[in-house]
Each structure stands twice: as C-alpha cells, then as structure tokens.
Design an enzyme around this catalytic site. Structure first.
Site, PDB file in Angstrom:
ATOM      1  N   ASN A   9       1.217   5.528   1.528  1.00 19.15           N
ATOM      2  CA  ASN A   9       0.101   4.575   1.543  1.00 19.15           C
ATOM      3  C   ASN A   9       0.328   3.654   2.741  1.00 19.15           C
ATOM      4  O   ASN A   9       1.203   2.802   2.709  1.00 19.15           O
ATOM      5  CB  ASN A   9       0.108   3.783   0.219  1.00 19.15           C
ATOM      6  N   LYS A  11      -1.622   1.408   3.931  1.00 24.68           N
ATOM      7  CA  LYS A  11      -2.241   0.082   3.806  1.00 24.68           C
ATOM      8  C   LYS A  11      -2.977  -0.275   5.108  1.00 24.68           C
ATOM      9  O   LYS A  11      -3.522   0.617   5.747  1.00 24.68           O
ATOM     10  CB  LYS A  11      -1.181  -0.954   3.427  1.00 24.68           C
ATOM     11  N   HIS A  92      -5.214  -0.090  -6.551  1.00 28.02           N
ATOM     12  CA  HIS A  92      -3.923  -0.614  -6.087  1.00 28.02           C
ATOM     13  C   HIS A  92      -3.866  -2.111  -6.419  1.00 28.02           C
ATOM     14  O   HIS A  92      -4.877  -2.813  -6.330  1.00 28.02           O
ATOM     15  CB  HIS A  92      -3.787  -0.389  -4.582  1.00 28.02           C
ATOM     16  N   GLU A  94      -2.846  -4.551  -4.816  1.00 28.79           N
ATOM     17  CA  GLU A  94      -3.291  -5.441  -3.734  1.00 28.79           C
ATOM     18  C   GLU A  94      -4.810  -5.613  -3.771  1.00 28.79           C
ATOM     19  O   GLU A  94      -5.328  -6.658  -3.373  1.00 28.79           O
ATOM     20  CB  GLU A  94      -2.793  -4.912  -2.377  1.00 28.79           C
ATOM     21  N   GLU A 162       3.141   1.167 -10.467  1.00 27.02           N
ATOM     22  CA  GLU A 162       3.690   0.318  -9.409  1.00 27.02           C
ATOM     23  C   GLU A 162       3.843  -1.116  -9.924  1.00 27.02           C
ATOM     24  O   GLU A 162       2.862  -1.868  -9.974  1.00 27.02           O
ATOM     25  CB  GLU A 162       2.749   0.296  -8.213  1.00 27.02           C
ATOM     26  N   GLY A 168       6.880  -3.812  -1.782  1.00 29.31           N
ATOM     27  CA  GLY A 168       7.228  -4.454  -0.518  1.00 29.31           C
ATOM     28  C   GLY A 168       8.343  -5.491  -0.616  1.00 29.31           C
ATOM     29  O   GLY A 168       8.556  -6.258   0.321  1.00 29.31           O
ATOM     30  N   SER A 207       8.746  -0.113  -3.298  1.00 32.52           N
ATOM     31  CA  SER A 207      10.031  -0.134  -2.571  1.00 32.52           C
ATOM     32  C   SER A 207      10.807   1.185  -2.642  1.00 32.52           C
ATOM     33  O   SER A 207      12.030   1.192  -2.631  1.00 32.52           O
ATOM     34  CB  SER A 207      10.904  -1.290  -3.070  1.00 32.52           C
TER      35      SER A 207
HETATM   36  P1  PGA Z   1       6.109  -0.268  -0.741  1.00 33.09           P
HETATM   37  O1  PGA Z   1       4.592  -0.150  -1.199  1.00 33.09           O
HETATM   38  O2  PGA Z   1       6.702   1.117  -0.804  1.00 33.09           O
HETATM   39  O3  PGA Z   1       6.057  -0.819   0.636  1.00 33.09           O
HETATM   40  O4  PGA Z   1       6.780  -1.191  -1.736  1.00 33.09           O
HETATM   41  C1  PGA Z   1       4.199   0.743  -2.216  1.00 33.09           C
HETATM   42  C2  PGA Z   1       2.737   0.617  -2.509  1.00 33.09           C
HETATM   43  O5  PGA Z   1       2.218  -0.504  -2.534  1.00 33.09           O
HETATM   44  O6  PGA Z   1       2.040   1.620  -2.713  1.00 33.09           O
END
Ligand code: PGA
Length: 258
Positions: A9, A11, A92, A94, A162, A168, A207
């Site tokens: 992903n 983003k 997601h 976010e 998640e 992140g 992560s």
């Molecule tokens: P990350 O993001 O691996 O950078 O923690 C995962 C995600 O949000 O899909």
C-alpha cells in the site's frame, strides 16, 4: 488451501520516477509462483504501472461507492478498472479517521468495487484506546460485521486486520494477540457467511517488515500481509515476498481453517 497474499500500500507516495521500483518488484515476483501479490498505488500511477508489470497485480487504495455522479475528486470502480486496477483497498483506518468513513460506507464501497469486477481488501482494526480498554476484539468484530459486503466470498474478498496503533509506528502486537484476533475474525466470518468464510484471506497489516514477516506469517489464520512503508522499494519489499513464499511450505502444519 488459501494462497498467501502480500499487498503493498503505497499511500500518498510515488511519482513517475518510482515506477522503476514497481518494475523491479514485478521482475523479482516472477520467482514466487506460489504467492499472490499486488501493489495498491496512487491512482495517478495505476495506468502507467499496468503497462510495465507482467506478474504482479496493480490496485487502488480507495473507491467511491457510487457508479458515477456529482462527486468531485472521487473515482468510481469502473474508472479504476479502466485504468488497469484489478483490486482495491477499502476502509483503511487512515480514511476511516481522516475522511470519517463509516462502516456502512466501507461496505457500499466494497460492493461497488465488486460490481465492477475488482477484488476487494476490507480493512479493520482497533485504536490503542480500544486495545487498552480490553475492547480490541469486540471493536474489530463489530467493524467487520458492519463493513462486510453482501455476497462476500474468498473469490474476491480479503480482510486486512490493521491495528491503528501499529501502522507506521514500528510497533506490532504480540504474536499471541495477532493469532487471537485472526481467529476471532475467522470465527465471525463463519458466523456471518458460513462456508464462504473458509476461502476469505485475512491479512495482517501494521509495521510489517523483513524482520518480523516470518513470525507474523506463521501465526494461525494469517494468510498474508498488507505492507505500507516497506512496500515502497524493491529492496525492502522483495525480501518480504521471499519470506512469504518460503513460509508457504509450512502452512499445512500451522494453518487453522475454522
Ligand atoms: P505500514 O502501513 O506498513 O507502514 O505500518 C501499513 C498500512 O497502513 O497498510
């Protein structure tokens, strides 16, 4: 048996010059035929990426729930498909947080994507506050039940667990916490869609990197990973694909299907 699925992903990262990373990831992926993999790119890169890839799938990160209409700035599933996407992420955290997306909207988005033949990854996950209150499983199971699209089937749907606090941050849940959550998700899927639950892949995200991927992918009911930061470059993503591919051979011993 469910094939492992590893999804990157990107983003809001990636300009044209980063298509060489897509190319390098795609070239390396040819060595892992037992694995499924996709890169969910910014919409602006989807078409160009599909002109380059031969083995890896290209997807989007969101879709509008309507087929067309007065929705300035949004993209429909048909538009994404026309650009070359064959799947999309929906829900997601976010977007649930930044755009205030509700479970009902996430469900409608998943259904709109499926109507146009896109595969769908529905994301669920608890905040740190809910985990610390001992409500992580209740939170995720409620989100799942309300976000699950009609006609859900493993032929086109995956779930990504998640934890919001793991995205992140470099922090991940314990392997026991991951296993328990994935079993809770699988059980809820059985309650909701019965036998169709068996084919739905449940990915872990938050992560994931080349140091923790092997352990995470060996947890029962972890069928793959949704990878953010580590998916942006071949150097960090290809090792995760290699680990997932190698772990495939151990699955019969570790998998719990019900
Ligand atoms: P990350 O993001 O691996 O950078 O923690 C995962 C995600 O949000 O899909």
């Amino acid at each position: 048996m469910r094939r492992r699925l590893i999804v990157g992903n990107w983003k809001m990262h990636g300009h044209g010059d980063q298509l060489r990373q897509v190319e390098a990831i795609d070239a390396a992926f040819a060595d892992f035929p037992s694995l499924d993999a996709a890169l969910c790119l910014p919409a602006t890169l989807i078409h160009s990426a599909t002109q380059q890839v031969r083995t890896i799938r290209v997807g989007a990160q969101d879709v509008h729930h309507a087929d067309f209409g007065p929705h300035t700035g949004n993209l429909s599933a048909a538009m994404l498909r026309e650009a070359g996407a064959t799947l999309t992420i929906v829900g997601h955290s976010e977007r649930r947080i930044d755009q205030h997306e509700t479970d009902a909207e996430v469900k409608a988005k998943a259904e709109a994507a499926h109507r146009q033949g896109l595969d769908v990854i529905v994301c669920v996950g608890e905040t740190l506050e809910r985990r610390e209150a001992g409500e992580a499983e209740a939170c995720v199971v409620t989100q799942l039940a309300a976000s699950l699209p009609a006609g859900a089937s493993g032929a086109w749907l995956s779930i990504a667990y998640e934890p919001v606090w793991a995205i992140g941050t470099g922090r991940i849940p314990t392997l026991d916490e991951v296993s328990r959550m994935h079993v809770a998700i699988r059980s809820e899927l059985w309650r909701l869609i019965e036998e169709a639950a068996a084919g739905v892949r449940i990915l872990y995200g938050g992560s994931v990197n080349q140091d923790n991927a092997a352990a995470l992918l060996c947890c029962p009911n972890v069928d793959g990973a949704l990878v953010g930061g580590a998916s942006l470059a071949a150097e960090t993503f290809v090792p995760i694909l290699a680990i997932a591919s190698a772990a495939t051979g151990n699955r019969a011993a570790t998998i719990v299907t019900e």
